[in-house]
Design a protein around this motif. Sequence first.
Motif, PDB file in Angstrom:
ATOM      1  N   ARG A 175       2.188  -8.955  -6.612  1.00  0.00           N
ATOM      2  CA  ARG A 175       2.509  -7.632  -6.086  1.00  0.00           C
ATOM      3  C   ARG A 175       3.300  -6.824  -7.113  1.00  0.00           C
ATOM      4  O   ARG A 175       3.035  -5.631  -7.335  1.00  0.00           O
ATOM      5  CB  ARG A 175       3.314  -7.751  -4.795  1.00  0.00           C
ATOM      6  N   ASP A 217       1.503  -3.503  -8.623  1.00  0.00           N
ATOM      7  CA  ASP A 217       2.028  -2.216  -8.176  1.00  0.00           C
ATOM      8  C   ASP A 217       2.665  -1.435  -9.320  1.00  0.00           C
ATOM      9  O   ASP A 217       2.597  -0.201  -9.358  1.00  0.00           O
ATOM     10  CB  ASP A 217       3.021  -2.427  -7.041  1.00  0.00           C
ATOM     11  N   PHE A 240      -0.803  -3.637  -3.497  1.00  0.00           N
ATOM     12  CA  PHE A 240      -1.285  -5.011  -3.598  1.00  0.00           C
ATOM     13  C   PHE A 240      -1.666  -5.579  -2.235  1.00  0.00           C
ATOM     14  O   PHE A 240      -2.741  -6.176  -2.071  1.00  0.00           O
ATOM     15  CB  PHE A 240      -0.229  -5.901  -4.255  1.00  0.00           C
ATOM     16  N   GLU A 241      -0.821  -5.390  -1.244  1.00  0.00           N
ATOM     17  CA  GLU A 241      -1.112  -5.929   0.084  1.00  0.00           C
ATOM     18  C   GLU A 241      -2.333  -5.229   0.678  1.00  0.00           C
ATOM     19  O   GLU A 241      -3.169  -5.867   1.336  1.00  0.00           O
ATOM     20  CB  GLU A 241       0.102  -5.771   1.007  1.00  0.00           C
TER      21      GLU A 241
END
Length: 376
Positions: free
Chosen positions: A128, A132, A140-141
């Motif tokens: 992440r 990011d 990312f999520e």
Amino acid sequence: MSAQVEEAPPKRPGPPLWLLLELTYRCPLHCAFCYNPTDFSGIGPELDTADWLRVLREARALGAVQLGLSGGEPLAREDLESIVAQAHDLGFYTNLITSGVGLTEGRLAALKEAGLDHIQLSFQDSTRRINDFLSSTRTFELKSRVAALIKKYRYPMVLNVVIHRLNIDHVEDILAMAERMGAEYVELANTQYYGWAWLNRAQLLPSREQLRRAEDATRRFRERVGSRMRIFFVVPDYFETRPKPCMNGLGQVFLAIAPDGLALPCHAARMLPGLAFPNVRDADIGSIWYDSPAFNRYRGEAWMRDPCRGCPERARDFGGCRCQAYLLTGDAANADPVCDRSPYHHLVSAIAGTAEQADHAVARGQPLLFRDYRAR
């Protein structure tokens, strides 16, 4: 007096088999390696839906079969589903090239219904934090959720990760992430230095040792997973001694239409000086492809200078990349400096050598320039 020998005109090419529609330069990401023009904010208005549908009809009638839909972020276009449906009805094989931002389950279901064949999802890294940072977003999520949706709707899982100095040491982790997500195809695309990547080249260019380790990690992973996953490792030009066959020769099989309607023989060709590229607002695809002086400029071999003109490999590499030749030497007709037969190869060697230095731009803290409407 000896008679002058006239150069034969370039051989008439076949149809543009591979059509890329860059539907928009709008994008929620701000990637430091983006190949879009750095002055994209000053480029004219986007084509409307009717124009894009007409382009599809004309290109298909000419013989185009494979369609890429990209940007920017193509999901920023509200008419994407209509464009996909028209392409499907015409018989194109359609590929959506996306960051995943905006690909909700409802939209994915609509694209599936419209006939979308293929989705390529980009990540910037396996973590992440780095993902990011490199896109200057918190995505990312979201990308991970989109990857799961792609599997749910039974699309082939195709991941693309642009590789450079800031993530190349994570190749093993990136491949492990792809395996967890059930990817069937992974493209590790070493950065090509155009657009924003050109501005950030000093920060993005990896060292030879980093490249060697990444290639070794990729080889070990391939041996472990076998045929369960196909991995494409695109080697960075600056560490080669022979150029890539750019687009299989300019104006031979690939046609890109930019958001403002400019027709281009490669993504980056807008930069080439002295070429008046036609616009689909003013001309049909057939006349653009076959008759445009800009498309014919680098077709065939008549344009080549030595050493390309006498090189036995000229029919395989087509003299390399015209945009790279222009950026590095100031003249698009020069031999691609990546080639060690080029009189300009020392330029590439010197650039690659800077990545080995202890006072590299990254170590000095030279900031990245992120893709931004305000940058010119």
